[in-house]
Enzyme design. Structure first.
Site, PDB file in Angstrom:
ATOM      1  N   CYS A  27      40.580  25.294  51.447  1.00 11.95           N
ATOM      2  CA  CYS A  27      40.139  24.163  52.525  1.00 11.95           C
ATOM      3  C   CYS A  27      40.802  24.386  53.727  1.00 11.95           C
ATOM      4  CB  CYS A  27      40.573  22.692  51.981  1.00 11.95           C
ATOM      5  SG  CYS A  27      39.976  22.371  50.537  1.00 11.95           S
TER       6      CYS A  27
ATOM      7  N   ARG B 263      37.971  30.889  55.823  1.00  8.03           N
ATOM      8  CA  ARG B 263      38.646  30.594  54.737  1.00  8.03           C
ATOM      9  C   ARG B 263      37.787  30.241  53.598  1.00  8.03           C
ATOM     10  NH1 ARG B 263      43.990  28.880  56.162  1.00  8.03           N
ATOM     11  NH2 ARG B 263      43.943  27.243  54.435  1.00  8.03           N
TER      12      ARG B 263
ATOM     13  N   TRP C 286      36.696  23.304  50.450  1.00  9.52           N
ATOM     14  CA  TRP C 286      36.498  24.139  49.209  1.00  9.52           C
ATOM     15  C   TRP C 286      36.713  23.589  47.974  1.00  9.52           C
ATOM     16  CZ3 TRP C 286      35.173  29.551  48.380  1.00  9.52           C
ATOM     17  CH2 TRP C 286      35.339  30.046  47.447  1.00  9.52           C
TER      18      TRP C 286
ATOM     19  N   ASN D 290      44.618  19.371  51.786  1.00 14.09           N
ATOM     20  CA  ASN D 290      44.533  20.598  51.283  1.00 14.09           C
ATOM     21  C   ASN D 290      45.279  20.556  49.925  1.00 14.09           C
ATOM     22  OD1 ASN D 290      42.888  21.621  53.354  1.00 14.09           O
ATOM     23  ND2 ASN D 290      44.317  23.027  53.826  1.00 14.09           N
ATOM     24  N   GLY D 291      44.924  21.313  48.911  1.00 15.23           N
ATOM     25  CA  GLY D 291      45.948  21.535  48.014  1.00 15.23           C
ATOM     26  C   GLY D 291      45.344  20.404  46.802  1.00 15.23           C
TER      27      GLY D 291
ATOM     28  N   GLU E  47      44.561  47.726  35.419  1.00 12.62           N
ATOM     29  CA  GLU E  47      44.143  46.963  36.817  1.00 12.62           C
ATOM     30  C   GLU E  47      44.879  47.736  37.718  1.00 12.62           C
ATOM     31  OE1 GLU E  47      42.137  44.869  37.849  1.00 12.62           O
ATOM     32  OE2 GLU E  47      42.951  44.214  39.785  1.00 12.62           O
TER      33      GLU E  47
ATOM     34  N   LYS F 113      42.865  49.291  41.034  1.00 13.83           N
ATOM     35  CA  LYS F 113      43.282  48.830  42.495  1.00 13.83           C
ATOM     36  C   LYS F 113      43.361  50.083  43.281  1.00 13.83           C
ATOM     37  CE  LYS F 113      42.114  45.598  42.967  1.00 13.83           C
ATOM     38  NZ  LYS F 113      41.494  44.948  41.814  1.00 13.83           N
TER      39      LYS F 113
ATOM     40  N   GLU G 184      39.881  52.003  43.812  1.00 15.52           N
ATOM     41  CA  GLU G 184      39.018  51.118  44.310  1.00 15.52           C
ATOM     42  C   GLU G 184      39.291  51.506  46.093  1.00 15.52           C
ATOM     43  OE1 GLU G 184      39.662  47.223  42.926  1.00 15.52           O
ATOM     44  OE2 GLU G 184      37.491  47.184  43.215  1.00 15.52           O
TER      45      GLU G 184
ATOM     46  N   HIS H 175      46.871  61.663  22.642  1.00 12.13           N
ATOM     47  CA  HIS H 175      45.540  61.986  22.088  1.00 12.13           C
ATOM     48  C   HIS H 175      44.848  62.605  23.080  1.00 12.13           C
ATOM     49  CE1 HIS H 175      47.075  60.121  18.349  1.00 12.13           C
ATOM     50  NE2 HIS H 175      47.320  59.385  18.925  1.00 12.13           N
TER      51      HIS H 175
ATOM     52  N   LYS I  46      31.446  42.731  47.367  1.00 10.62           N
ATOM     53  CA  LYS I  46      32.184  41.845  46.812  1.00 10.62           C
ATOM     54  C   LYS I  46      31.776  41.299  45.511  1.00 10.62           C
ATOM     55  CE  LYS I  46      35.910  39.291  46.725  1.00 10.62           C
ATOM     56  NZ  LYS I  46      37.481  39.749  46.054  1.00 10.62           N
TER      57      LYS I  46
END
Ligand code: M6R
Length: 620
Positions: A2, A27, A84, A110-111, A493, A497, A500, A516, A615
């Protein structure tokens, strides 16, 4: 995430608020609104959708939007918000500003107010009438009910009643020349003009009007009048605060001063985790996933097996879910990449809980896998960051991560939010099944609530530390990532990253698998990144590290602060704060995100827009 803007001055506030909201569009938002005070009246306008719809509503010609009182003269004070959705669906009623029953106090927030349910019940019993499903609305009612003649003092008192992570700005018809802001964790900044004052969640909202900025610190209250600003601490003492002149251009301002969105989002991870877990861990020592709008905990009754289906980074979150759920809840767990699952002949049905993880909620393969499971009678839930996304419409329940909009193509803050949420799911299943004692669940919940603070501690100075490591390895053309147990998803991950955003070839393996095959790849030019945080198999990880070093490879280990068993075996270490071993991987991924990032920057690549990647992947 937000956005907030507030203005008090001598110019027409409506225009300034609208243009401020436009600067906060980056945002992400699903609805917007603003309130203005003029001539003893409050005009409030809210609309679902984009700011064009809000403008149309202001002009009086938008369906599905509301506008109250028309003011005789242009107002010179007001507050605006882009929402949001997190608590409550996307609707005009849930859009901000929110107001009290007498329509005298308006707030933008917000929050998350963690204890909003209890506050709401109390306020209703005292006669308040609520018009939204949000947690935010309680703030307007609390202020109205405590207000005598001093908005700033009232906000200070109300703050002591609120639990959670939030920032808000309030105004009241009774003091039509004052805005009062307050923050706990979520950001608020002040803009100083000659005879006008601004307050916002981020600098871009007022950059067109002033570059003189004051930061509002955690726990502080700020009182704004035209050209006058007073910052107070929680005890009401006036705080002296330097006025900083920012020389950011608009794009830098959108990135909060960071050089890229990805770096900004890496630094937003404490918030993402805090928002995702806060109210779900706020009542007692347990976890409460129920949400009257989208998640009925009855969905978890009698579950015999959990299946995660997802793609890319989200798949790695599912892998973490396997370790946590097997360990804590004692349930069998299957994890599959969605593109495979949907075309297998999966044995799935009633008794299975299938969790589709997708930050966007639009990934075609994940949706396909969820549909297959649903057709075969499984209970299907979506774990996503985007309210109203397709995944939320094709399932039996939704668990939202609350990371805010992620702009960088490489997932960072949404991943840590997914990890946090799968941990919560594991703990809730453990509680329902009685596989962990209430005391043990309480300990794990307490450790989870520490995570945002640990992330902040970890990030302090980390970028420079990681860059020093990137300096010696950035030119390598192959990296191997290894880990064991809950370190495996993090190794995968970290490798994804780097691949990517740096286009460097990587491989990631459960360290026990190395001999192995992948060990054949190693020589003295190979950096090996080892996830070596606390775990029941740390000694085995160290053995694997010794094996790769015997082939000449150079090892960067992510370790746990206070552990001195790994350092003698490696070239470089980055320590993450110690916590529960199952939770440390959530911290361990952060240096790996930064390592990928720093290598990309040294290779002069733009991490926000890696080649060939989108995205949201809405095609299979
Ligand atoms: O929106 P989703 O979480 O469903 O996306 C899944 C993958 O496409 C996504 O995680 C992708 O791997 C990211 N680029 C990772 O950084």
């Amino acid at each position: 995430m937000c956005g907030i803007i507030g203005y008090v001055g001598s110019r027409p506030a409506e225009e300034i608020l609208l243009s401020g909201l436009r600067k906060l569009e980056y945002r992400g938002y699903d609805s917007a609104g603003l309130s203005l005070i003029g001539d003893g009246e409050i005009r409030s306008v809210r609309a679902v959708g984009n700011l064009d719809r809000l403008e149309a509503a202001l002009a009086g010609d938008a369906a599905g939007a509301t506008a109250t009182a028309t003011l005789a003269r242009p107002a010179t004070i007001g507050i605006g918000h882009t929402r949001w959705a997190t608590h409550g669906r996307v609707s005009e009623a849930n859009a901000h500003p929110h107001y009290d029953s007498a329509n005298r106090v308006h707030v933008v927030v917000n929050g998350i107010v963690e204890n909003y349910m209890a506050l709401r019940e109390r306020l209703v019993s005292e006669g308040a009438s609520f018009s939204s499903e949000t947690d935010a609305e309680v703030i307007a009612h609390l202020i109205a009910s405590a207000y005598r003649d001093d908005l700033a003092g009232t906000v200070a008192r109300v703050l002591t009643e609120l639990d959670g992570y939030f920032a808000f700005v309030a105004m009241t018809l009774d003091e039509p020349d004052v805005l009062v802001g307050a923050r706990r964790e979520c950001p608020l900044v002040v803009g100083r003009g000659a005879d006008e004052s601004f307050i916002a969640s981020a600098v871009p909202a007022f950059l067109a009007h002033t570059r003189s900025v004051q930061l509002v610190e955690n726990g502080e209250i700020v009182v704004l009048r035209a050209g006058e600003v007073e910052i107070r601490d929680g005890a009401g003492e006036t705080m002296l605060r330097e006025i900083v002149e920012v020389d950011w251009d608009e794009e830098t301002a959108e990135k909060g001063g960071y050089e890229t969105f990805m770096l900004k989002e890496i630094h937003e991870q404490a918030d993402a985790v805090a928002e995702t877990i806060s109210d779900r861990t706020a009542r007692g020592d347990g976890v409460d996933l129920a949400d009257p709008l989208c998640f009925d905990e009855a969905l978890l009754d009698g579950v015999q097996r959990v299946v995660f289906v997802a793609c890319g980074t989200a798949y790695h979150a599912g892998l973490m879910g396997r370790y946590a759920i097997e360990d804590w809840a004692g349930l069998p767990v299957e994890v599959d990449v969605a593109s495979e699952y949907r075309y297998r002949n999966p044995i799935v049905g009633p008794g299975d809980l299938v969790v589709g993880i997708s930050q966007s909620g639009e990934t075609a393969d994940t949706l396909g896998a969820m549909r297959v499971a649903r057709e075969r009678g499984a209970r299907v839930i979506a774990l996503t960051n985007v309210m109203g996304s397709q995944a939320t419409r094709e399932c039996d329940g939704v668990l939202y991560t609350r990371a805010g909009l992620e702009i960088g193509v490489a997932a960072t803050k949404t991943f840590v939010a997914q990890l946090a949420l799968v941990y919560l799911l594991a703990l809730r299943l453990a509680a329902l099944r009685g596989s962990l004692s209430a005391a043990r669940i309480g300990e794990l919940v307490a450790a989870m609530r520490q995570l945002p603070q640990l992330i902040d501690e970890l990030l302090d100075g980390l970028d420079a530390r990681v860059d020093a490591i990137a300096e010696w390895c950035w030119q390598a053309d192959f990296f191997l990532y290894i880990g064991r147990h809950a370190g495996v998803p993090i190794a995968l991950e970290g490798a994804l990253k780097l691949k990517e955003i740096s286009y460097v070839s990587t491989d990631a393996y459960a360290a026990g698998e190395m001999k192995h095959g992948p060990i054949a790849m190693l020589d003295e030019r190979t950096p090996v990144v080892a996830v070596a945080t606390s775990s029941p198999v740390l000694a085995k990880v160290i053995n694997n590290i010794d094996e790769v070093r015997a082939r000449g490879a150079k090892v960067i280990a992510i370790t746990t602060a206070g552990d001195d068993t790994v350092a003698p075996h490696v070239e470089d270490t980055i320590a993450v704060p110690a916590t529960e071993p199952m939770l440390e991987p959530l911290l361990a991924v952060i240096p790996l995100q930064l390592l990928a990032y720093r290598i990309a920057m040294r290779r002069a690549l733009n991490p926000d827009q890696p080649r060939n990647l989108a995205k949201t992947v809405t095609v299979e």
